[in-house]
Scaffold this active site. Structure first.
Site, mmCIF file in Angstrom:
data_model
loop_
_atom_site.group_PDB
_atom_site.id
_atom_site.type_symbol
_atom_site.label_atom_id
_atom_site.label_comp_id
_atom_site.label_asym_id
_atom_site.label_seq_id
_atom_site.Cartn_x
_atom_site.Cartn_y
_atom_site.Cartn_z
ATOM 1 N N CYS A 77 0.827 -1.198 0.000
ATOM 2 C CA CYS A 77 0.000 0.000 0.000
ATOM 3 C C CYS A 77 0.872 1.264 0.000
ATOM 4 O O CYS A 77 1.596 1.502 -0.947
ATOM 5 C CB CYS A 77 -1.006 -0.046 1.151
ATOM 6 S SG CYS A 77 -2.336 1.167 0.983
ATOM 7 N N HIS A 175 -3.763 -4.828 -0.114
ATOM 8 C CA HIS A 175 -3.310 -5.407 1.157
ATOM 9 C C HIS A 175 -3.404 -6.927 1.072
ATOM 10 O O HIS A 175 -4.485 -7.487 1.259
ATOM 11 C CB HIS A 175 -4.184 -4.906 2.310
ATOM 12 C CG HIS A 175 -3.945 -3.485 2.669
ATOM 13 N ND1 HIS A 175 -2.969 -3.098 3.559
ATOM 14 C CD2 HIS A 175 -4.537 -2.351 2.244
ATOM 15 C CE1 HIS A 175 -2.979 -1.784 3.678
ATOM 16 N NE2 HIS A 175 -3.917 -1.302 2.882
ATOM 17 N N GLU A 177 -2.481 -9.025 3.196
ATOM 18 C CA GLU A 177 -2.845 -9.550 4.523
ATOM 19 C C GLU A 177 -4.343 -9.464 4.791
ATOM 20 O O GLU A 177 -4.844 -10.066 5.743
ATOM 21 C CB GLU A 177 -2.035 -8.838 5.614
ATOM 22 C CG GLU A 177 -2.482 -7.440 5.985
ATOM 23 C CD GLU A 177 -2.075 -6.329 5.014
ATOM 24 O OE1 GLU A 177 -2.349 -5.163 5.347
ATOM 25 O OE2 GLU A 177 -1.508 -6.610 3.940
#
Length: 193
Positions: A77, A175, A177
Protein backbone atom coordinates in the site's frame (compact mmCIF):
# COMPACT_ATOMS: atom_id res chain seq x y z
CA UNK A 1 14.18 -17.75 7.49
CA UNK A 2 14.39 -14.31 9.08
CA UNK A 3 11.48 -12.05 8.09
CA UNK A 4 11.53 -8.42 9.19
CA UNK A 5 8.55 -6.07 8.99
CA UNK A 6 9.88 -2.51 9.02
CA UNK A 7 8.35 -0.77 12.01
CA UNK A 8 8.64 2.97 11.34
CA UNK A 9 5.35 4.13 12.86
CA UNK A 10 3.25 4.17 9.67
CA UNK A 11 2.24 0.59 9.13
CA UNK A 12 -0.58 -1.86 9.53
CA UNK A 13 1.97 -4.20 11.04
CA UNK A 14 0.03 -6.49 13.36
CA UNK A 15 -2.28 -7.85 10.66
CA UNK A 16 0.76 -8.52 8.43
CA UNK A 17 2.51 -10.26 11.32
CA UNK A 18 -0.58 -12.45 11.93
CA UNK A 19 -0.84 -13.28 8.21
CA UNK A 20 2.81 -14.42 8.19
CA UNK A 21 2.15 -16.50 11.32
CA UNK A 22 -0.80 -18.22 9.58
CA UNK A 23 1.71 -19.29 6.92
CA UNK A 24 3.79 -21.00 9.63
CA UNK A 25 6.53 -18.35 9.84
CA UNK A 26 7.50 -15.75 12.39
CA UNK A 27 8.15 -12.11 11.53
CA UNK A 28 10.05 -9.61 13.65
CA UNK A 29 9.01 -5.95 13.89
CA UNK A 30 12.10 -3.77 13.69
CA UNK A 31 13.52 -0.41 12.71
CA UNK A 32 17.08 -1.56 13.50
CA UNK A 33 19.17 -1.03 10.37
CA UNK A 34 21.45 -4.03 10.93
CA UNK A 35 18.57 -6.37 11.69
CA UNK A 36 16.81 -5.24 8.50
CA UNK A 37 20.00 -5.74 6.46
CA UNK A 38 20.45 -9.28 7.84
CA UNK A 39 16.86 -10.36 7.10
CA UNK A 40 16.11 -12.93 4.39
CA UNK A 41 12.87 -11.12 3.50
CA UNK A 42 11.78 -7.56 4.29
CA UNK A 43 8.21 -6.26 4.34
CA UNK A 44 7.73 -2.49 4.08
CA UNK A 45 4.15 -1.68 5.13
CA UNK A 46 2.40 1.64 5.09
CA UNK A 47 -0.90 3.18 6.11
CA UNK A 48 -1.52 6.90 6.35
CA UNK A 49 -0.25 10.02 4.59
CA UNK A 50 2.81 9.96 2.33
CA UNK A 51 4.77 13.03 3.51
CA UNK A 52 4.49 12.23 7.24
CA UNK A 53 5.41 8.57 6.57
CA UNK A 54 8.45 9.69 4.55
CA UNK A 55 9.47 12.03 7.37
CA UNK A 56 9.37 9.06 9.77
CA UNK A 57 11.58 7.05 7.40
CA UNK A 58 14.07 9.92 7.15
CA UNK A 59 14.14 10.43 10.93
CA UNK A 60 15.33 6.84 11.38
CA UNK A 61 17.67 6.83 8.34
CA UNK A 62 15.61 4.09 6.70
CA UNK A 63 15.13 6.19 3.55
CA UNK A 64 18.82 5.55 2.79
CA UNK A 65 18.81 1.84 3.74
CA UNK A 66 15.70 0.51 1.96
CA UNK A 67 16.87 1.26 -1.64
CA UNK A 68 20.19 -0.52 -0.91
CA UNK A 69 18.66 -3.80 0.28
CA UNK A 70 19.61 -6.90 -1.76
CA UNK A 71 17.09 -9.44 -0.44
CA UNK A 72 13.44 -9.58 -1.59
CA UNK A 73 11.53 -6.53 -0.29
CA UNK A 74 7.73 -6.23 -0.40
CA UNK A 75 6.16 -2.78 -0.11
CA UNK A 76 2.46 -2.83 0.78
CA UNK A 77 0.00 0.00 0.00
CA UNK A 78 1.68 3.26 1.10
CA UNK A 79 4.93 1.28 1.38
CA UNK A 80 4.75 0.59 -2.36
CA UNK A 81 3.88 4.23 -3.10
CA UNK A 82 6.88 5.46 -1.09
CA UNK A 83 9.11 3.20 -3.21
CA UNK A 84 8.11 5.26 -6.29
CA UNK A 85 9.78 8.48 -7.48
CA UNK A 86 7.24 10.80 -5.88
CA UNK A 87 3.66 11.14 -4.66
CA UNK A 88 1.22 13.99 -5.19
CA UNK A 89 0.10 13.36 -1.61
CA UNK A 90 1.88 16.04 0.39
CA UNK A 91 4.16 16.68 -2.62
CA UNK A 92 6.40 13.86 -1.36
CA UNK A 93 9.75 12.81 -2.79
CA UNK A 94 9.86 9.00 -2.78
CA UNK A 95 12.67 6.44 -2.57
CA UNK A 96 13.01 6.26 -6.36
CA UNK A 97 13.06 2.47 -6.61
CA UNK A 98 10.13 2.30 -9.04
CA UNK A 99 10.36 4.79 -11.90
CA UNK A 100 6.81 6.14 -11.67
CA UNK A 101 5.04 9.04 -9.93
CA UNK A 102 2.01 8.39 -7.70
CA UNK A 103 -1.02 10.56 -8.48
CA UNK A 104 -4.52 11.07 -7.10
CA UNK A 105 -7.69 9.62 -8.62
CA UNK A 106 -9.81 12.33 -10.24
CA UNK A 107 -12.94 13.82 -8.68
CA UNK A 108 -15.04 11.68 -11.05
CA UNK A 109 -14.77 8.69 -8.72
CA UNK A 110 -15.31 8.20 -5.00
CA UNK A 111 -12.05 8.35 -3.06
CA UNK A 112 -10.65 6.56 -1.31
CA UNK A 113 -11.34 3.39 -3.25
CA UNK A 114 -12.27 1.01 -0.43
CA UNK A 115 -13.08 -2.65 -0.84
CA UNK A 116 -12.62 -5.52 -3.21
CA UNK A 117 -11.36 -5.20 -6.76
CA UNK A 118 -9.90 -7.57 -9.34
CA UNK A 119 -6.30 -7.93 -10.49
CA UNK A 120 -5.26 -8.89 -14.01
CA UNK A 121 -2.22 -9.00 -16.32
CA UNK A 122 -0.26 -10.96 -13.71
CA UNK A 123 3.36 -11.19 -14.87
CA UNK A 124 5.56 -12.18 -11.91
CA UNK A 125 6.44 -15.15 -9.69
CA UNK A 126 4.67 -13.17 -6.96
CA UNK A 127 1.43 -14.41 -8.60
CA UNK A 128 2.27 -18.12 -8.96
CA UNK A 129 -0.98 -20.12 -8.72
CA UNK A 130 -3.05 -16.91 -8.61
CA UNK A 131 -5.70 -16.70 -11.33
CA UNK A 132 -6.45 -13.69 -13.49
CA UNK A 133 -9.27 -11.50 -12.11
CA UNK A 134 -8.96 -12.73 -8.53
CA UNK A 135 -10.28 -10.31 -5.91
CA UNK A 136 -7.98 -8.35 -3.63
CA UNK A 137 -8.66 -5.73 -0.93
CA UNK A 138 -7.72 -2.06 -1.42
CA UNK A 139 -7.94 1.24 0.46
CA UNK A 140 -6.34 4.14 -1.43
CA UNK A 141 -6.88 7.59 -2.95
CA UNK A 142 -3.60 7.68 -4.89
CA UNK A 143 -2.24 5.24 -7.47
CA UNK A 144 0.80 4.41 -9.57
CA UNK A 145 -0.01 4.61 -13.29
CA UNK A 146 0.76 1.60 -15.48
CA UNK A 147 4.50 1.64 -16.29
CA UNK A 148 7.31 -0.69 -17.36
CA UNK A 149 7.54 -2.10 -13.81
CA UNK A 150 3.81 -3.00 -13.59
CA UNK A 151 3.28 -6.71 -12.81
CA UNK A 152 -0.48 -6.55 -12.13
CA UNK A 153 -3.26 -4.12 -13.01
CA UNK A 154 -6.57 -3.11 -11.48
CA UNK A 155 -9.27 -0.80 -12.80
CA UNK A 156 -10.91 2.11 -10.99
CA UNK A 157 -11.74 4.97 -13.32
CA UNK A 158 -8.74 3.77 -15.35
CA UNK A 159 -6.21 0.94 -15.45
CA UNK A 160 -3.46 1.40 -12.84
CA UNK A 161 -0.63 -0.58 -11.24
CA UNK A 162 -1.96 -3.00 -8.65
CA UNK A 163 1.60 -4.32 -8.23
CA UNK A 164 5.12 -3.33 -9.28
CA UNK A 165 8.46 -5.13 -9.46
CA UNK A 166 12.02 -4.06 -10.15
CA UNK A 167 14.82 -6.52 -9.42
CA UNK A 168 14.43 -7.65 -5.78
CA UNK A 169 11.79 -5.00 -5.00
CA UNK A 170 8.07 -5.81 -5.14
CA UNK A 171 5.11 -3.63 -4.29
CA UNK A 172 1.38 -4.22 -3.98
CA UNK A 173 -1.15 -1.39 -3.87
CA UNK A 174 -3.57 -3.86 -2.31
CA UNK A 175 -3.31 -5.41 1.16
CA UNK A 176 -2.40 -9.10 0.76
CA UNK A 177 -2.85 -9.55 4.52
CA UNK A 178 -6.52 -8.58 4.12
CA UNK A 179 -7.14 -10.29 0.77
CA UNK A 180 -8.26 -13.71 2.05
CA UNK A 181 -6.90 -16.86 0.39
CA UNK A 182 -5.51 -14.98 -2.63
CA UNK A 183 -3.55 -12.58 -0.44
CA UNK A 184 -2.21 -15.45 1.64
CA UNK A 185 -1.02 -17.14 -1.58
CA UNK A 186 0.75 -13.94 -2.68
CA UNK A 187 2.46 -13.61 0.70
CA UNK A 188 3.52 -17.26 0.54
CA UNK A 189 4.92 -16.69 -2.96
CA UNK A 190 6.90 -13.72 -1.63
CA UNK A 191 8.31 -15.83 1.20
CA UNK A 192 9.20 -18.57 -1.33
CA UNK A 193 11.13 -16.19 -3.64
Amino acid sequence: MKIVIINYGAGNIQSIKFAIKRLGCEAVLSRDVEEIRRADKVIFPGVGEASSAMNKLKASGLDKIIPELKQPVLGICLGMQLMCNSSEEGNTQGLGIFDVDVIKFSKKVKVPQIGWNQISNLTSDLFNEVNENEHIYLVHSYYAPVCKETIAKADYELSYSAALQKNNFYGTQFHPEKSSVVGERILKNFLDL
